[in-house]
Design a protein around this motif. Structure first.
Motif, short mmCIF file in Angstrom:
data_model
loop_
_atom_site.label_atom_id
_atom_site.label_comp_id
_atom_site.label_asym_id
_atom_site.label_seq_id
_atom_site.Cartn_x
_atom_site.Cartn_y
_atom_site.Cartn_z
N THR A 87 -7.61 -2.80 1.57
CA THR A 87 -7.43 -1.32 1.79
C THR A 87 -6.38 -1.19 0.43
OG1 THR A 87 -7.64 -0.68 3.26
CG2 THR A 87 -6.15 0.65 2.68
N SER B 262 0.60 -1.51 -0.07
CA SER B 262 0.17 0.15 -0.37
C SER B 262 0.94 1.17 0.30
CB SER B 262 -0.64 0.08 1.38
OG SER B 262 -1.79 -1.33 1.52
N HIS B 263 1.94 0.72 0.75
CA HIS B 263 3.09 2.69 1.06
C HIS B 263 3.56 2.62 -0.68
CE1 HIS B 263 2.01 2.85 5.28
NE2 HIS B 263 2.72 1.21 5.17
N ASP C 64 -7.65 2.43 -7.97
CA ASP C 64 -8.01 4.15 -7.48
C ASP C 64 -6.88 4.84 -8.68
OD1 ASP C 64 -9.28 7.10 -7.40
OD2 ASP C 64 -6.86 7.14 -5.83
N ILE C 65 -5.92 3.96 -8.60
CA ILE C 65 -4.68 4.52 -9.82
C ILE C 65 -5.47 3.87 -11.30
CG2 ILE C 65 -2.44 4.21 -10.21
CD1 ILE C 65 -2.13 3.87 -7.97
N GLU D 217 -6.29 1.02 -3.37
CA GLU D 217 -5.83 2.24 -3.75
C GLU D 217 -5.38 1.44 -4.91
OE1 GLU D 217 -2.40 1.50 -0.89
OE2 GLU D 217 -3.52 3.31 0.66
N GLU E 83 1.08 4.21 -2.84
CA GLU E 83 1.33 5.54 -2.89
C GLU E 83 2.30 6.23 -3.37
OE1 GLU E 83 -0.94 8.98 -1.34
OE2 GLU E 83 -1.61 7.06 -1.24
N LYS E 84 3.13 5.71 -3.21
CA LYS E 84 4.59 6.28 -3.87
C LYS E 84 3.96 6.64 -4.92
CE LYS E 84 9.19 6.29 -2.59
NZ LYS E 84 10.30 6.01 -1.86
N LYS F 43 1.55 6.72 -7.27
CA LYS F 43 0.68 8.20 -7.76
C LYS F 43 1.57 9.30 -8.02
CE LYS F 43 -3.44 7.31 -4.74
NZ LYS F 43 -3.81 7.48 -3.44
N SER F 44 2.91 9.46 -7.65
CA SER F 44 3.54 10.42 -7.98
C SER F 44 4.53 10.68 -9.42
CB SER F 44 4.80 11.34 -7.11
OG SER F 44 5.54 10.60 -6.13
#
Length: 473
Positions: free
Chosen positions: A425, A390-391, A432-433, A429, A394-395, A397-398
């Motif tokens: 979770t 998950s981390h 969503d991406i 995520e 999240e990373k 995304k940029s």
């Protein structure tokens, strides 16, 4: 694989096939001389040899039994630029002289000695001799006689018997050739093939590629592209589900051509596709292990996460093979190979100057942890893995160049067996991406897929508790 990725396989529909039992064909071969069909047998053997051994054989004229040249057929010279682009047999057939003898006599042992002597009496510089017989030959007798004749003549002598002929006719798809050349009236072609849209496109592309590859002038100064087109032709033949001999011969041809350039990324992709094909298409785990070693050698020292990812894919297949007993633990060397793979990924992960590449390697390391937890049945360790992923997501995304699709497919597949809040979770995520990079439609389909998985898992739990009757959902 066929269920997960049907687009990789043939969509041709076959209504009927040739109707000719093996026993009938074997009887036809056994009784050739009683019908005086020796010439038909020679013609059939030559055409079969062109399909399975080498395509450049002369058509002999003159009396039967060797003609005036004392061989039933022989190879003729072909330019290297042409032979290296043929996937049938060995390229040396274009530069060497090979002699062939065909016989339908019952006393094959004496006949092979006589024919070999005749071939040698010509004084030509033959490098190999093939003797075809319509008789069954015991493996022990064949091996002994081949060794004796090879030692006496100093030339490799190969004896091809009825068992080999029958195998190639039925396993390699040459039944139509046998029926037409031997004039077997009881064998009638009743097959009707209806290529689907994928195969229609594949056939058209493959024909275009084969035409270009066979043209010696087409790739002058562009050998890299020649290898790429040969690799593509092998993948197309695999997708069309051509016989294994053709597919593997095309891959082998590609590898031979790539040796001159020796460009590691290209040779890596060739070896990877051969390993993938051996495992998914032919379930040949010995061949898979061989190509795994090749991929590992080409990946060694690579600074590209996407290249090491190929080895990770094969390593995950290796784990499954060992767990299912398809490959022994001794041969699989899962832990040793895992250690080498992990070391490669850690080097790439440590390179902060290439954040996309580093994150891809980091993701690979987490996937190794997941696979190891499942293999060792330490399922309690999976929760932390979902959080780590998950981390990483999240990373990403940029990092627009980070490839999220392979990870999503892996997680979606694991979702069939996993039900936890941390996993949910991670899944949300990823969806969503996928929505941001693709569309709301794909995100909706992903949620439907996950909902179906959770419903199925809940149903299984209720069945185990005896709360509901088992049903087919």
């Amino acid at each position: 694989m066929r269920t997960l990725h049907p687009e990789l396989f043939s969509d041709t529909l076959v209504d009927d096939v040739f109707q000719l039992p093996k026993a009938v064909f074997e009887y036809h071969l056994d009784t050739l001389t009683s019908r005086k069909e020796e010439y038909e047998f020679e013609n059939f053997c030559r055409k079969l040899a062109e399909k399975e051994i080498c395509p450049n054989l002369r058509v002999q004229t003159g009396p039967t039994g060797g003609g005036d040249s004392k061989v039933d057929t022989e190879t003729y010279p072909v330019a290297r630029e042409i032979t290296e682009r043929q996937w049938i047999g060995s390229p040396s057939a274009g530069t060497e002289l090979w002699g062939f003898a065909f016989s339908a006599k019952k006393k094959w042992r004496q006949k092979v000695k006589t024919d070999v002597d005749k071939i040698l009496s010509t004084g030509r510089n033959y490098k190999r001799i093939y003797f075809f017989t319509n008789q069954f030959v015991k493996d022990k007798d064949r091996a002994t006689l081949e060794d004796t004749l090879s030692n006496d003549t100093g030339i490799p002598v190969h004896i091809i018997d009825r068992a080999w002929i029958v195998e190639k006719v039925y396993e390699s798809g040459h039944l139509d050739l046998a029926i037409s050349t031997l004039g077997i009236e009881s064998g009638q072609k009743e097959s009707v093939k209806n290529p689907g849209p994928r195969d229609t496109a594949r056939l058209e592309e493959l024909e275009e590629l084969d035409e270009r590859i066979a043209d010696p002038s087409y790739y002058q100064g562009a050998r890299y592209q020649l290898v790429e087109d040969c690799l593509r032709s092998a993948i197309l033949a695999r997708g069309l589900e051509r016989n294994r001999n053709e597919v593997e011969s095309r891959f082998a041809q590609t590898d031979r051509l790539a040796q001159d350039l020796n460009y590691k990324p290209q040779r890596l992709r060739i070896a990877y596709n051969r390993a993938w094909t051996a495992w998914w298409w032919y379930e040949d785990y010995t061949a898979f292990d061989k190509f795994y070693k090749e991929v590992e050698q080409y990946v060694k020292g690579s600074a590209e996460a996407c290249e090491v990812q190929l080895l990770l894919n094969l390593w995950q297949l290796l784990i499954g093979s060992v767990l299912r007993g398809l490959i022994s633990a001794k041969d699989g060397k899962v832990k040793v190979r895992q250690k080498r793979l992990t070391a490669m990924l850690k080097v790439i992960e440590a390179d902060s100057k290439r954040p996309n590449n580093a994150l891809q390697a980091h993701t690979g390391l987490i996937l190794i942890k997941i696979a190891e937890a499942i293999r060792s049945k330490k399922l309690d360790q999976l929760e932390s893995c979902w959080s780590e992923l998950s981390h990483a997501v999240e990373k990403s995304k940029s990092l627009g160049a980070y490839s999220i699709e392979p990870l999503f497919k892996t997680i979606a597949k694991l979702g069939e067996q996993i039900d936890s809040s941390a996993f949910d979770t991670l899944y949300e995520e990823l969806v969503d991406i996928m929505r941001q990079r693709h569309s709301d439609r794909e995100a909706g389909q992903a949620y439907i897929q996950r909902g179906t998985q959770k419903f199925s898992q809940k149903n299984i739990m209720m069945q185990s508790a005896g709360l509901v009757e088992p049903k087919n959902f």
